[in-house]
Structures are given as C-alpha cells and as structure tokens.
Design a protein around this motif. Sequence first.
Motif, short mmCIF file in Angstrom:
data_model
loop_
_atom_site.label_atom_id
_atom_site.label_comp_id
_atom_site.label_asym_id
_atom_site.label_seq_id
_atom_site.Cartn_x
_atom_site.Cartn_y
_atom_site.Cartn_z
N ILE A 1 -12.04 5.34 -2.12
CA ILE A 1 -11.23 4.38 -2.88
C ILE A 1 -10.01 3.96 -2.07
N ALA A 2 -9.41 4.90 -1.37
CA ALA A 2 -8.24 4.57 -0.54
C ALA A 2 -8.63 3.65 0.61
N ASP A 3 -9.81 3.86 1.20
CA ASP A 3 -10.28 2.97 2.27
C ASP A 3 -10.45 1.55 1.74
N ASP A 4 -11.06 1.42 0.58
CA ASP A 4 -11.26 0.09 -0.02
C ASP A 4 -9.93 -0.55 -0.38
N ALA A 5 -8.99 0.24 -0.85
CA ALA A 5 -7.68 -0.32 -1.17
C ALA A 5 -6.99 -0.83 0.09
N GLY A 6 -7.15 -0.13 1.18
CA GLY A 6 -6.58 -0.59 2.44
C GLY A 6 -7.28 -1.83 2.96
N CYS B 1 0.84 -1.21 0.00
CA CYS B 1 0.00 0.00 0.00
C CYS B 1 0.87 1.26 0.00
N CYS B 2 1.89 1.27 0.83
CA CYS B 2 2.78 2.44 0.88
C CYS B 2 3.54 2.61 -0.42
N GLY B 3 4.01 1.50 -0.97
CA GLY B 3 4.72 1.57 -2.25
C GLY B 3 3.86 2.11 -3.37
N PHE B 4 2.61 1.65 -3.43
CA PHE B 4 1.69 2.14 -4.46
C PHE B 4 1.38 3.62 -4.25
N TRP B 5 1.18 4.02 -3.02
CA TRP B 5 0.89 5.41 -2.70
C TRP B 5 2.06 6.32 -3.11
N ILE B 6 3.27 5.93 -2.78
CA ILE B 6 4.44 6.75 -3.09
C ILE B 6 4.72 6.76 -4.59
N ALA B 7 4.59 5.60 -5.23
CA ALA B 7 4.89 5.51 -6.66
C ALA B 7 3.91 6.32 -7.50
N THR B 8 2.66 6.37 -7.10
CA THR B 8 1.67 7.09 -7.89
C THR B 8 1.50 8.54 -7.47
N TRP C 1 -0.40 9.57 -5.09
CA TRP C 1 -1.83 9.66 -4.80
C TRP C 1 -2.07 10.57 -3.60
N PRO C 2 -2.86 11.65 -3.76
CA PRO C 2 -3.05 12.60 -2.65
C PRO C 2 -3.64 11.97 -1.39
N ASP C 3 -4.63 11.10 -1.54
CA ASP C 3 -5.25 10.46 -0.38
C ASP C 3 -4.76 9.03 -0.19
N GLY C 4 -3.63 8.71 -0.79
CA GLY C 4 -3.11 7.35 -0.70
C GLY C 4 -2.68 6.94 0.69
N VAL C 5 -2.42 7.90 1.56
CA VAL C 5 -2.02 7.59 2.92
C VAL C 5 -3.13 6.84 3.67
N THR C 6 -4.36 7.02 3.24
CA THR C 6 -5.48 6.37 3.91
C THR C 6 -5.44 4.86 3.74
N ALA C 7 -4.95 4.36 2.61
CA ALA C 7 -4.92 2.92 2.37
C ALA C 7 -4.03 2.19 3.38
N PRO C 8 -2.75 2.55 3.56
CA PRO C 8 -1.97 1.84 4.57
C PRO C 8 -2.45 2.11 5.99
N LEU C 9 -3.02 3.29 6.21
CA LEU C 9 -3.55 3.59 7.53
C LEU C 9 -4.68 2.64 7.91
N PHE C 10 -5.64 2.46 7.00
CA PHE C 10 -6.76 1.56 7.30
C PHE C 10 -6.32 0.11 7.30
N ALA C 11 -5.35 -0.25 6.48
CA ALA C 11 -4.82 -1.61 6.52
C ALA C 11 -4.16 -1.88 7.88
N ALA C 12 -3.44 -0.90 8.41
CA ALA C 12 -2.79 -1.07 9.71
C ALA C 12 -3.80 -1.15 10.85
N VAL C 13 -4.80 -0.27 10.82
CA VAL C 13 -5.80 -0.26 11.89
C VAL C 13 -6.60 -1.55 11.87
N LEU C 14 -7.06 -1.96 10.69
CA LEU C 14 -7.84 -3.19 10.60
C LEU C 14 -6.99 -4.40 10.96
N GLY C 15 -5.74 -4.40 10.54
CA GLY C 15 -4.84 -5.49 10.91
C GLY C 15 -4.59 -5.57 12.40
#
Length: 133
Positions: free
Chosen positions: A125-130, A4-11, A13-27
């Motif tokens: 979209i970032a939440d779903d990606a996470g 998630c972090c790699g995809f966010w940094i590579a693209t 993505w302005p709201d891409g930080v939400t994907a690894p954040l939600f992945a971490a919280v849910l995990g």
Amino acid sequence: MLACCGFWIATGWPDGVTAPLFAAVLGSLLAGADDPLPTFRNFYGVFLVVIAVNGIYVFGVFPRITALLEMLIAALMPAFLLFGWMAARPATCTIGSMLAIYISVQLALNSSYSADFSSFANSGIADDAGALR
C-alpha cells in the motif's frame, strides 16, 4: 514528497516511509523526461505488477526453497530473464527496467525466510501511495 511525508508523520504509519522513498526514487528516474508527470502516473500499473510478483515469490515460491542457493537462482531466473529481455528492447525498456529494479528491491532477500502478510500488504500500500503521489 512533502505530502507523502506529511501523511506518514500525521498518521504514524509504520511502513509510511516507503511512500516518499518510492516517490523520490521514481521521480529521480524520470527527472530527465520532458514531461515526467504522465509517465509517473502510468507507472501505477507497474507497481501493481511488482506487488503481485512479489506476493507470488514471497508466499508461493520462497517457502518451498530449502537451503540451496541454486534453488533460489532457478526460482528467480524466469522472472529476471524476462525483465532483462524487456529492458534490452527499446519499446519496453522503461517498464522492464522498473520491474527489475523494484522487484529486486521489494524481495529484500535475507539469509532466512520470514514472511508476514500484514507487513507485506502494508508495504504494498505504501508503494502504491508513493507511485500515486
């Protein structure tokens, strides 16, 4: 989280930080389970419900609420009573808890109303990606 972090940094993505954040919280919430991966994948539907409920509140209910705090409480009461009831029942405890947590976080209540659909959609979209991780 690394993907998630790699995809966010590579693209960029302005709201891409939400994907690894939600992945971490849910995990973290599911870390105590014996086999958390199937449960983690089953929560994708919960996140779709979160996005739908937030969309209804942000674009349908909140614009009609004026300056009274009581109106905001009355508007939020039905949903959060339902989530509290679900969280209190053993059969729906996990789903009710997740709905209450993620909807309250995603609503991000401020002192003034400012809704932007592109930001809302990007965050959804970032939440779903996470959640898919």
